[in-house]
Write a protein that holds these residues in place. Structure first.
Motif, PDB file in Angstrom:
ATOM      1  N   LYS A  69     -21.660  11.503   1.348  1.00 55.67           N
ATOM      2  CA  LYS A  69     -22.330  12.590   0.616  1.00 55.67           C
ATOM      3  C   LYS A  69     -21.926  12.564  -0.865  1.00 55.67           C
ATOM      4  O   LYS A  69     -22.771  12.701  -1.752  1.00 55.67           O
ATOM      5  N   ARG A  81     -24.126  11.818  -4.314  1.00 50.42           N
ATOM      6  CA  ARG A  81     -24.121  12.654  -5.535  1.00 50.42           C
ATOM      7  C   ARG A  81     -23.872  11.780  -6.764  1.00 50.42           C
ATOM      8  O   ARG A  81     -24.518  11.924  -7.802  1.00 50.42           O
ATOM      9  N   SER A 105     -16.603  10.420   0.691  1.00 47.11           N
ATOM     10  CA  SER A 105     -17.631  10.538   1.740  1.00 47.11           C
ATOM     11  C   SER A 105     -18.956   9.949   1.258  1.00 47.11           C
ATOM     12  O   SER A 105     -19.195   9.817   0.049  1.00 47.11           O
TER      13      SER A 105
END
Ligand code: SF4
Length: 281
Positions: free
Chosen positions: A190, A194, A188
């Motif tokens: 996201k 990270r 993803s």
């Protein structure tokens, strides 16, 4: 400094133009692999491992290279235009075998070019020995910043935490570090954010976002390769996010990925041994 969500929402024309402009400021470099050992102690083997695929088609890929094979391969790749050498091996344990240091020292003595090791997660003591032998930097990929994805394609062997510790220790040892992760397996945005934050915190000197490409005779051979447009976009975001602090390495130089290469802002590329080259088999 823009945040990652802001960079992810940039329109494509602006994103690619800005990435290209930053990439053009950097000196270009060309990496070639000089394999020290095609074997690997990771069990079970990674489900996407291209080296396992190579071993099915040419058994000579497996196992330890002699010093003269390593030097011949290094010479061949430098003559082909490489400016930097990457010396990989499959994982041989947290302590490296002593001959890795002998080989690195010999490459440095003969060719005086930057040489980086790539041996998976290893202890600080091994990194220090390699540094003493003349190694300039260490490459250790995060593989995937999403731990569920990581364990899905790497069911055995070292963990994401081991890899982060290795990079921290490599910095402590005074080595340059190179890292990145694989784009694929439904990662993803996201999780990508990270991963990029982690690479920035680690002050990675070289960064590569590698598109997943399936290889025959591997468990993940039926998976789709990473979309080349998405790869170019994530590379360009990485270029802007890492700014002037890191080289950006494009690990693929052929097929659909080559078509998108100019958009990424990469300043560092790979020269691979040709298929019929006997020096680097
Ligand atoms: S650690 Fe590397 S060489 Fe070993 S099985 Fe995994 S991908 Fe292949």
């Amino acid at each position: 400094m823009e945040t990652l969500p802001q960079l992810f929402s940039l329109n494509e024309a602006l994103l690619f133009e800005r990435a290209k402009t930053i990439g053009q400021k950097w000196e270009k470099s060309y990496w070639s692999p000089v394999v020290l050992n095609g074997g690997c102690k990771t069990e079970p083997k990674c489900r996407h491992c291209k080296w396992e695929s190579f071993k099915n088609s040419r058994t000579s890929f497996d196992g330890k290279r002699t010093l003269s094979q390593v030097l011949k391969c290094a010479e061949t790749m430098l003559n082909a235009g490489a400016t930097h050498l990457l010396a990989p091996s499959g994982w041989m344990g947290y302590e490296i075998p002593d001959y890795f240091c002998t080989y690195i020292q010999a490459i440095k003595d003969h060719f005086r070019v930057p040489v980086y090791g790539l041996f998976g997660s290893i202890r600080l003591s091994s990194l220090l020995k390699l540094k003493d032998a003349g190694m300039d930097g260490y490459q250790c990929g995060l593989e995937s910043p999403d731990e569920a994805i990581y364990r899905n394609f790497r069911p055995g062997g070292d963990s994401l935490g081991d890899r982060i510790n290795t990079l921290v220790n490599a910095k402590k040892a005074g080595l340059k570090i190179w890292s990145g992760f694989l784009l694929g397996f439904g990662i993803s945005d996201k999780a990508i954010m990270r991963g990029l934050k982690l690479l920035k915190e680690l002050s990675a000197d070289w960064v590569a976002i590698q598109p997943f490409v399936p290889f025959p005779d591997t468990e993940l051979q039926r998976e789709d390769p990473a979309n080349p447009y998405r790869w170019a976009r994530i590379m360009a975001i990485t270029r802007l996010y890492m700014g002037d602090e890191s080289h950006l390495v494009a690990t693929e130089n052929s097929g659909a990925y080559a078509n998108f290469m100019d958009l990424t802002g990469a300043n560092s590329f790979f020269i691979f041994p040709p298929e019929n080259n006997s020096a680097c088999r």
